[in-house]
Design a protein around this motif. Structure first.
Motif, PDB file in Angstrom:
ATOM      1  N   MET A   1      38.457  48.644  37.324  1.00  0.00           N
ATOM      2  CA  MET A   1      38.911  48.456  35.950  1.00  0.00           C
ATOM      3  C   MET A   1      40.132  47.540  35.889  1.00  0.00           C
ATOM      4  SD  MET A   1      38.300  49.326  32.891  1.00  0.00           S
ATOM      5  CE  MET A   1      39.054  49.494  31.328  1.00  0.00           C
ATOM      6  N   LEU A   2      41.134  47.812  36.736  1.00  0.00           N
ATOM      7  CA  LEU A   2      42.322  46.955  36.754  1.00  0.00           C
ATOM      8  C   LEU A   2      41.962  45.535  37.155  1.00  0.00           C
ATOM      9  CD1 LEU A   2      45.026  49.237  38.417  1.00  0.00           C
ATOM     10  CD2 LEU A   2      44.856  48.570  36.034  1.00  0.00           C
ATOM     11  N   LEU A   3      41.094  45.421  38.130  1.00  0.00           N
ATOM     12  CA  LEU A   3      40.701  44.096  38.604  1.00  0.00           C
ATOM     13  C   LEU A   3      39.965  43.331  37.513  1.00  0.00           C
ATOM     14  CD1 LEU A   3      40.732  42.092  40.904  1.00  0.00           C
ATOM     15  CD2 LEU A   3      38.667  43.182  41.801  1.00  0.00           C
ATOM     16  N   ASP A   4      39.089  43.998  36.784  1.00  0.00           N
ATOM     17  CA  ASP A   4      38.370  43.341  35.688  1.00  0.00           C
ATOM     18  C   ASP A   4      39.329  42.854  34.608  1.00  0.00           C
ATOM     19  OD1 ASP A   4      35.914  43.757  36.907  1.00  0.00           O
ATOM     20  OD2 ASP A   4      35.526  45.623  35.827  1.00  0.00           O
ATOM     21  N   THR A   5      40.310  43.693  34.283  1.00  0.00           N
ATOM     22  CA  THR A   5      41.304  43.300  33.279  1.00  0.00           C
ATOM     23  C   THR A   5      42.086  42.086  33.766  1.00  0.00           C
ATOM     24  OG1 THR A   5      41.483  45.569  32.505  1.00  0.00           O
ATOM     25  CG2 THR A   5      43.279  44.075  31.927  1.00  0.00           C
ATOM     26  N   PHE A   6      42.519  42.140  35.005  1.00  0.00           N
ATOM     27  CA  PHE A   6      43.248  41.006  35.569  1.00  0.00           C
ATOM     28  C   PHE A   6      42.393  39.739  35.525  1.00  0.00           C
ATOM     29  CE2 PHE A   6      44.294  38.282  39.224  1.00  0.00           C
ATOM     30  CZ  PHE A   6      45.602  37.975  38.906  1.00  0.00           C
ATOM     31  N   ARG A   7      41.125  39.870  35.869  1.00  0.00           N
ATOM     32  CA  ARG A   7      40.239  38.700  35.890  1.00  0.00           C
ATOM     33  C   ARG A   7      40.093  38.070  34.509  1.00  0.00           C
ATOM     34  NH1 ARG A   7      35.655  41.168  39.941  1.00  0.00           N
ATOM     35  NH2 ARG A   7      36.721  40.610  41.880  1.00  0.00           N
ATOM     36  N   TYR A   8      39.937  38.881  33.473  1.00  0.00           N
ATOM     37  CA  TYR A   8      39.780  38.250  32.159  1.00  0.00           C
ATOM     38  C   TYR A   8      41.101  37.687  31.648  1.00  0.00           C
ATOM     39  CZ  TYR A   8      41.249  41.917  28.759  1.00  0.00           C
ATOM     40  OH  TYR A   8      41.952  42.807  27.979  1.00  0.00           O
ATOM     41  N   LEU A   9      42.216  38.264  32.036  1.00  0.00           N
ATOM     42  CA  LEU A   9      43.502  37.686  31.651  1.00  0.00           C
ATOM     43  C   LEU A   9      43.707  36.315  32.302  1.00  0.00           C
ATOM     44  CD1 LEU A   9      45.824  40.827  31.909  1.00  0.00           C
ATOM     45  CD2 LEU A   9      45.020  39.714  29.818  1.00  0.00           C
ATOM     46  N   VAL A  10      43.412  36.246  33.586  1.00  0.00           N
ATOM     47  CA  VAL A  10      43.561  34.974  34.307  1.00  0.00           C
ATOM     48  C   VAL A  10      42.515  33.966  33.834  1.00  0.00           C
ATOM     49  CG1 VAL A  10      43.447  33.881  36.581  1.00  0.00           C
ATOM     50  CG2 VAL A  10      44.660  36.029  36.295  1.00  0.00           C
TER      51      VAL A  10
ATOM     52  N   PHE B   1      51.413  42.938  32.889  1.00  0.00           N
ATOM     53  CA  PHE B   1      50.286  43.727  33.379  1.00  0.00           C
ATOM     54  C   PHE B   1      50.453  44.028  34.864  1.00  0.00           C
ATOM     55  CE2 PHE B   1      46.213  43.725  35.614  1.00  0.00           C
ATOM     56  CZ  PHE B   1      45.594  44.808  35.008  1.00  0.00           C
ATOM     57  N   LEU B   2      50.840  43.013  35.637  1.00  0.00           N
ATOM     58  CA  LEU B   2      51.032  43.210  37.075  1.00  0.00           C
ATOM     59  C   LEU B   2      52.171  44.175  37.356  1.00  0.00           C
ATOM     60  CD1 LEU B   2      50.536  39.574  38.409  1.00  0.00           C
ATOM     61  CD2 LEU B   2      48.946  41.496  38.562  1.00  0.00           C
ATOM     62  N   GLU B   3      53.235  44.076  36.585  1.00  0.00           N
ATOM     63  CA  GLU B   3      54.383  44.972  36.770  1.00  0.00           C
ATOM     64  C   GLU B   3      53.986  46.426  36.499  1.00  0.00           C
ATOM     65  OE1 GLU B   3      58.040  46.140  37.900  1.00  0.00           O
ATOM     66  OE2 GLU B   3      57.290  44.092  38.058  1.00  0.00           O
ATOM     67  N   GLU B   4      53.183  46.632  35.471  1.00  0.00           N
ATOM     68  CA  GLU B   4      52.738  47.976  35.121  1.00  0.00           C
ATOM     69  C   GLU B   4      51.767  48.540  36.152  1.00  0.00           C
ATOM     70  OE1 GLU B   4      51.056  47.790  31.217  1.00  0.00           O
ATOM     71  OE2 GLU B   4      52.943  47.141  30.310  1.00  0.00           O
ATOM     72  N   ASN B   5      51.079  47.655  36.874  1.00  0.00           N
ATOM     73  CA  ASN B   5      50.024  48.082  37.796  1.00  0.00           C
ATOM     74  C   ASN B   5      50.280  47.619  39.218  1.00  0.00           C
ATOM     75  OD1 ASN B   5      48.005  49.217  35.775  1.00  0.00           O
ATOM     76  ND2 ASN B   5      48.414  47.199  34.947  1.00  0.00           N
ATOM     77  N   LYS B   6      51.515  47.649  39.629  1.00  0.00           N
ATOM     78  CA  LYS B   6      51.853  47.115  40.953  1.00  0.00           C
ATOM     79  C   LYS B   6      51.514  48.062  42.095  1.00  0.00           C
ATOM     80  CE  LYS B   6      56.688  48.354  40.379  1.00  0.00           C
ATOM     81  NZ  LYS B   6      58.031  47.836  40.254  1.00  0.00           N
ATOM     82  N   GLU B   7      51.150  49.269  41.795  1.00  0.00           N
ATOM     83  CA  GLU B   7      50.861  50.248  42.839  1.00  0.00           C
ATOM     84  C   GLU B   7      49.388  50.249  43.236  1.00  0.00           C
ATOM     85  OE1 GLU B   7      52.392  54.065  41.892  1.00  0.00           O
ATOM     86  OE2 GLU B   7      54.325  53.265  41.283  1.00  0.00           O
ATOM     87  N   ASN B   8      48.851  49.098  43.522  1.00  0.00           N
ATOM     88  CA  ASN B   8      47.495  49.013  44.057  1.00  0.00           C
ATOM     89  C   ASN B   8      47.473  47.909  45.106  1.00  0.00           C
ATOM     90  OD1 ASN B   8      46.752  46.437  42.759  1.00  0.00           O
ATOM     91  ND2 ASN B   8      46.977  47.620  40.884  1.00  0.00           N
ATOM     92  N   ASN B   9      46.407  47.812  45.821  1.00  0.00           N
ATOM     93  CA  ASN B   9      46.358  46.854  46.924  1.00  0.00           C
ATOM     94  C   ASN B   9      45.419  45.681  46.638  1.00  0.00           C
ATOM     95  OD1 ASN B   9      44.035  48.318  47.001  1.00  0.00           O
ATOM     96  ND2 ASN B   9      44.146  48.857  49.166  1.00  0.00           N
ATOM     97  N   ILE B  10      45.442  45.183  45.438  1.00  0.00           N
ATOM     98  CA  ILE B  10      44.607  44.037  45.058  1.00  0.00           C
ATOM     99  C   ILE B  10      45.372  42.756  45.368  1.00  0.00           C
ATOM    100  CG2 ILE B  10      43.473  42.850  43.143  1.00  0.00           C
ATOM    101  CD1 ILE B  10      43.239  45.632  41.790  1.00  0.00           C
ATOM    102  N   ASN B  11      44.698  41.806  45.994  1.00  0.00           N
ATOM    103  CA  ASN B  11      45.304  40.505  46.283  1.00  0.00           C
ATOM    104  C   ASN B  11      45.136  39.622  45.044  1.00  0.00           C
ATOM    105  OD1 ASN B  11      46.071  37.990  47.151  1.00  0.00           O
ATOM    106  ND2 ASN B  11      45.111  38.194  49.154  1.00  0.00           N
ATOM    107  N   TYR B  12      46.108  39.688  44.150  1.00  0.00           N
ATOM    108  CA  TYR B  12      45.996  38.995  42.870  1.00  0.00           C
ATOM    109  C   TYR B  12      45.986  37.477  43.022  1.00  0.00           C
ATOM    110  CZ  TYR B  12      46.723  43.458  40.531  1.00  0.00           C
ATOM    111  OH  TYR B  12      46.573  44.743  40.077  1.00  0.00           O
ATOM    112  N   GLU B  13      46.719  36.950  43.968  1.00  0.00           N
ATOM    113  CA  GLU B  13      46.746  35.498  44.157  1.00  0.00           C
ATOM    114  C   GLU B  13      45.374  34.984  44.575  1.00  0.00           C
ATOM    115  OE1 GLU B  13      49.913  34.151  46.662  1.00  0.00           O
ATOM    116  OE2 GLU B  13      51.417  35.255  45.517  1.00  0.00           O
ATOM    117  N   GLU B  14      44.726  35.698  45.463  1.00  0.00           N
ATOM    118  CA  GLU B  14      43.385  35.312  45.910  1.00  0.00           C
ATOM    119  C   GLU B  14      42.390  35.394  44.764  1.00  0.00           C
ATOM    120  OE1 GLU B  14      40.197  37.394  48.773  1.00  0.00           O
ATOM    121  OE2 GLU B  14      42.087  36.869  49.773  1.00  0.00           O
TER     122      GLU B  14
END
Length: 103
Positions: free
Chosen positions: A1-10, A39-52
């Protein structure tokens, strides 16, 4: 879910980056970037490689999808109706191009 949200934001960020006919896009890009950082600040406690993930989205996601993502994000950053209408127009042009290519 977090990854999907990040993907549509980017995706939205890169979609707006393609809107060269909108003179104020730099301001909107800053607003979207700020929204992503929050969004990243609120969800920083996961191990997703956001830059990649962001790099993959920039390279692999079709423009049509990026623009569709931007229609989800633009109201959240209080973007102008002018930009929303320009995105919709660009999407319509892309659909017409796709139809022409099928003929």
């Amino acid at each position: 879910m977090l990854l999907d949200t990040f993907r549509y934001l980017v995706g939205a960020y890169y979609g707006i980056a393609e809107m060269d006919n909108y003179e104020l896009k730099e301001y909107v890009l800053k607003d979207i970037e700020k929204y992503i950082r929050e969004f990243l600040e609120e969800n920083k406690e996961n191990n997703i490689n956001y830059e990649e993930e962001a790099s993959m989205i920039e390279k692999d996601l079709p423009l049509k999808t990026k623009l569709q993502d931007s229609l989800l994000v633009l109201p959240k950053v209080n973007a102008s109706m002018e930009l929303i209408l320009l995105v919709k127009s660009k999407l319509k042009d892309l659909r017409e191009e796709e139809l022409e290519n099928y003929k």
